[in-house]
Design a protein around this motif. Structure first.
Motif, mmCIF file in Angstrom:
data_model
loop_
_atom_site.group_PDB
_atom_site.id
_atom_site.type_symbol
_atom_site.label_atom_id
_atom_site.label_comp_id
_atom_site.label_asym_id
_atom_site.label_seq_id
_atom_site.Cartn_x
_atom_site.Cartn_y
_atom_site.Cartn_z
ATOM 1 N N GLU A 136 3.910 -0.017 -1.147
ATOM 2 C CA GLU A 136 3.803 -1.480 -1.186
ATOM 3 C C GLU A 136 4.120 -2.066 0.191
ATOM 4 O OE1 GLU A 136 5.702 -5.350 -3.565
ATOM 5 O OE2 GLU A 136 6.292 -3.320 -4.115
ATOM 6 N N ALA A 137 5.128 -1.481 0.859
ATOM 7 C CA ALA A 137 5.490 -1.937 2.207
ATOM 8 C C ALA A 137 4.356 -1.651 3.192
ATOM 9 C CB ALA A 137 6.773 -1.244 2.657
ATOM 10 N N VAL A 138 3.704 -0.500 3.047
ATOM 11 C CA VAL A 138 2.573 -0.149 3.925
ATOM 12 C C VAL A 138 1.432 -1.146 3.744
ATOM 13 C CG1 VAL A 138 0.766 1.558 4.350
ATOM 14 C CG2 VAL A 138 3.120 2.305 4.034
ATOM 15 N N ALA A 139 1.078 -1.418 2.495
ATOM 16 C CA ALA A 139 -0.013 -2.354 2.211
ATOM 17 C C ALA A 139 0.287 -3.740 2.779
ATOM 18 C CB ALA A 139 -0.260 -2.434 0.707
ATOM 19 N N LYS A 140 1.558 -4.138 2.678
ATOM 20 C CA LYS A 140 1.951 -5.456 3.190
ATOM 21 C C LYS A 140 1.864 -5.491 4.714
ATOM 22 C CE LYS A 140 5.616 -8.925 2.783
ATOM 23 N NZ LYS A 140 6.939 -9.241 2.191
ATOM 24 N N CYS A 141 2.360 -4.438 5.367
ATOM 25 C CA CYS A 141 2.321 -4.377 6.837
ATOM 26 C C CYS A 141 0.885 -4.344 7.359
ATOM 27 C CB CYS A 141 3.059 -3.138 7.331
ATOM 28 S SG CYS A 141 4.844 -3.270 7.310
ATOM 29 N N LEU A 142 0.046 -3.574 6.695
ATOM 30 C CA LEU A 142 -1.336 -3.408 7.143
ATOM 31 C C LEU A 142 -2.255 -4.507 6.621
ATOM 32 C CD1 LEU A 142 -0.055 -0.667 7.829
ATOM 33 C CD2 LEU A 142 -2.147 0.431 7.060
ATOM 34 N N GLN A 143 -1.684 -5.398 5.798
ATOM 35 C CA GLN A 143 -2.431 -6.513 5.209
ATOM 36 C C GLN A 143 -3.661 -6.012 4.456
ATOM 37 O OE1 GLN A 143 -3.083 -9.146 8.611
ATOM 38 N NE2 GLN A 143 -1.164 -10.206 8.206
ATOM 39 N N LEU A 144 -3.423 -5.032 3.586
ATOM 40 C CA LEU A 144 -4.497 -4.454 2.796
ATOM 41 C C LEU A 144 -4.396 -4.906 1.349
ATOM 42 C CD1 LEU A 144 -4.422 -0.771 4.115
ATOM 43 C CD2 LEU A 144 -6.085 -2.540 4.705
ATOM 44 N N LEU A 161 -4.349 15.955 -0.426
ATOM 45 C CA LEU A 161 -4.501 15.958 1.033
ATOM 46 C C LEU A 161 -5.367 14.799 1.515
ATOM 47 C CD1 LEU A 161 -4.092 17.210 3.817
ATOM 48 C CD2 LEU A 161 -6.032 18.730 3.347
ATOM 49 N N LEU A 162 -6.451 14.510 0.828
ATOM 50 C CA LEU A 162 -7.353 13.445 1.262
ATOM 51 C C LEU A 162 -6.615 12.103 1.315
ATOM 52 C CD1 LEU A 162 -10.254 12.658 2.024
ATOM 53 C CD2 LEU A 162 -10.715 12.310 -0.415
ATOM 54 N N SER A 163 -5.872 11.784 0.267
ATOM 55 C CA SER A 163 -5.113 10.529 0.229
ATOM 56 C C SER A 163 -4.034 10.507 1.303
ATOM 57 C CB SER A 163 -4.464 10.343 -1.150
ATOM 58 O OG SER A 163 -5.438 10.198 -2.152
ATOM 59 N N THR A 164 -3.362 11.631 1.482
ATOM 60 C CA THR A 164 -2.294 11.714 2.479
ATOM 61 C C THR A 164 -2.840 11.488 3.887
ATOM 62 O OG1 THR A 164 -1.077 13.271 1.065
ATOM 63 C CG2 THR A 164 -0.439 13.168 3.385
ATOM 64 N N LEU A 165 -4.001 12.064 4.172
ATOM 65 C CA LEU A 165 -4.623 11.879 5.488
ATOM 66 C C LEU A 165 -5.004 10.421 5.711
ATOM 67 C CD1 LEU A 165 -6.888 15.061 5.640
ATOM 68 C CD2 LEU A 165 -4.957 14.558 7.145
ATOM 69 N N HIS A 166 -5.631 9.804 4.712
ATOM 70 C CA HIS A 166 -6.006 8.388 4.837
ATOM 71 C C HIS A 166 -4.769 7.526 5.090
ATOM 72 C CE1 HIS A 166 -10.279 8.291 4.206
ATOM 73 N NE2 HIS A 166 -10.226 8.888 3.032
ATOM 74 N N LEU A 167 -3.694 7.813 4.381
ATOM 75 C CA LEU A 167 -2.460 7.034 4.537
ATOM 76 C C LEU A 167 -1.882 7.184 5.932
ATOM 77 C CD1 LEU A 167 -0.089 5.354 3.426
ATOM 78 C CD2 LEU A 167 0.890 7.485 2.541
ATOM 79 N N LEU A 168 -1.769 8.410 6.416
ATOM 80 C CA LEU A 168 -1.178 8.651 7.730
ATOM 81 C C LEU A 168 -2.036 8.074 8.854
ATOM 82 C CD1 LEU A 168 0.140 12.305 7.304
ATOM 83 C CD2 LEU A 168 1.499 10.208 7.439
ATOM 84 N N VAL A 169 -3.347 8.201 8.737
ATOM 85 C CA VAL A 169 -4.241 7.650 9.760
ATOM 86 C C VAL A 169 -4.100 6.132 9.810
ATOM 87 C CG1 VAL A 169 -6.669 7.250 10.346
ATOM 88 C CG2 VAL A 169 -5.904 9.548 9.749
ATOM 89 N N ALA A 170 -4.004 5.493 8.647
ATOM 90 C CA ALA A 170 -3.847 4.037 8.600
ATOM 91 C C ALA A 170 -2.523 3.609 9.234
ATOM 92 C CB ALA A 170 -3.925 3.552 7.147
ATOM 93 N N ILE A 171 -1.444 4.341 8.940
ATOM 94 C CA ILE A 171 -0.126 4.023 9.514
ATOM 95 C C ILE A 171 -0.160 4.207 11.022
ATOM 96 C CG2 ILE A 171 2.290 4.767 9.630
ATOM 97 C CD1 ILE A 171 2.104 5.457 6.646
ATOM 98 N N ALA A 172 -0.749 5.323 11.466
ATOM 99 C CA ALA A 172 -0.802 5.609 12.899
ATOM 100 C C ALA A 172 -1.624 4.557 13.646
ATOM 101 C CB ALA A 172 -1.391 7.004 13.130
ATOM 102 N N LYS A 173 -2.758 4.173 13.099
ATOM 103 C CA LYS A 173 -3.610 3.174 13.758
ATOM 104 C C LYS A 173 -2.902 1.823 13.868
ATOM 105 C CE LYS A 173 -7.958 2.803 12.722
ATOM 106 N NZ LYS A 173 -9.196 2.671 11.923
ATOM 107 N N HIS A 174 -2.069 1.517 12.880
ATOM 108 C CA HIS A 174 -1.386 0.217 12.893
ATOM 109 C C HIS A 174 -0.191 0.202 13.840
ATOM 110 C CE1 HIS A 174 0.043 -3.636 11.319
ATOM 111 N NE2 HIS A 174 1.254 -3.113 11.293
ATOM 112 N N PHE A 175 0.650 1.236 13.739
ATOM 113 C CA PHE A 175 1.893 1.237 14.499
ATOM 114 C C PHE A 175 1.765 1.889 15.876
ATOM 115 C CE2 PHE A 175 3.563 0.831 10.129
ATOM 116 C CZ PHE A 175 4.349 -0.300 10.292
#
Length: 296
Positions: free
Chosen positions: A111-119, A136-150
């Motif tokens: 929930e915090a990730v979605a709020k930070c990334l405004q998704l 693995l697919l979901s984990t990769l999408h999550l980490l890539v999104a976090i990395a691109k944002h921060f």
């Protein structure tokens, strides 16, 4: 069983192992990376880069990640990563030992990730359940999104794609659908977005040419929905309720939309918005829409 599903595996033993590791209950649906894509060099490069990035970021906390699937599912690493990168203080225990606690912790973190990334929820390519089950697919999408944002300067390899298979356990057996899904930025799509910018410029600076553009779009639409006995004459009015859009997506993607899932003759704004939201969800799930669209 769907022959397309069987063709993914060259040996019966591989099929049996795959089904044993990915139990899908009756009525459930799950999207997985095909075994044929698991050892793709670009995918391996991305996994190693993400592991190195996490370990470098959390070095002072003496956290070492060796496997994205095995080390992130309980939320501990994600918790430390978000607090370190975004200076976020999450109201959860550092260590969650039971599955119930892990699920609760992941819910707060995501929930915090979605709020930070405004998704919005429909834009998320992960869930509490998929991360908890070491997808693995979901984990990769999550980490890539976090990395691109921060850490947008992190040099991730572009055009990392995988072949996916969506498996649905129906009363008649396993139903499958194959697709190609991008995990990192598709440069071809980036070029397409540049072309979209050209469309924006056309709309703002050359309104006199809009009629010609609309004519091309109408020909394209009618070429496909015409097979259903439909004819579109006005894009603005006939697309507003989402019906033509849904039927067009169904024609282009080659599947039948259940009439119980949408309103064929919507009688209210609420029903129209339901149709449009469903269309946007289908496009997002198919990897065809990677930017936010206001359904209203």
């Amino acid at each position: 069983m769907d022959p397309d599903f069987l063709n993914v595996f060259t040996q019966p033993a591989a099929l049996n192992q795959f089904l044993a590791e990915n139990v899908i209950a009756q009525g459930d649906k799950k999207k997985l990376i095909k075994p044929t894509s698991s050892n793709d060099p670009k995918l391996e490069e991305l996994k190693l880069l993400l592991i190195d990035w996490i370990n470098t970021t959390l070095k002072e906390e003496h956290i070492v990640v060796k496997s994205l699937e095995e080390d992130l599912y309980d939320g501990l690493v994600l918790h430390h990563l978000l607090e370190n990168l975004g200076s976020l203080k999450l109201d959860v225990d550092k260590i969650a030992l039971t599955e119930k606690k892990q699920r609760q912790k992941l819910a707060v973190i995501l929930e915090a990730v979605a709020k930070c990334l405004q998704l919005e929820e429909r834009q998320l390519k992960w869930s509490v359940e998929s991360i908890l089950t070491k997808d693995l697919l979901s984990t990769l999408h999550l980490l890539v999104a976090i990395a691109k944002h921060f850490q947008p300067n992190l040099a991730m390899p572009p055009n990392v794609q995988v072949e996916t298979i969506t498996i649905e356990n129906t009363s008649r057996g396993l139903k499958t659908a194959s697709a190609v899904e991008y995990i990192t930025e598709n440069k071809e799509n980036s070029e397409a977005r540049s072309k979209d910018d050209a469309f924006d410029e056309l709309f703002s600076r050359a309104p006199d040419k809009l009629d010609a553009v609309k004519k091309v779009f109408l020909q394209f639409v009618n070429q496909h929905v015409g097979k259903l006995g439909l004819n579109v004459k006005d894009i603005e009015s006939q697309f507003a309720d989402g019906v033509i859009l849904l039927l067009l997506i169904g024609q282009l993607e080659g599947y039948f939309l259940n009439l119980r899932d949408f309103f064929l003759t919507p009688a209210s704004t609420t029903e129209m918005l339901h149709n449009v939201n469903l269309a946007l969800d289908l496009l997002t799930d198919g990897g065809l829409l990677n930017f936010s669209v206001n359904s209203e």
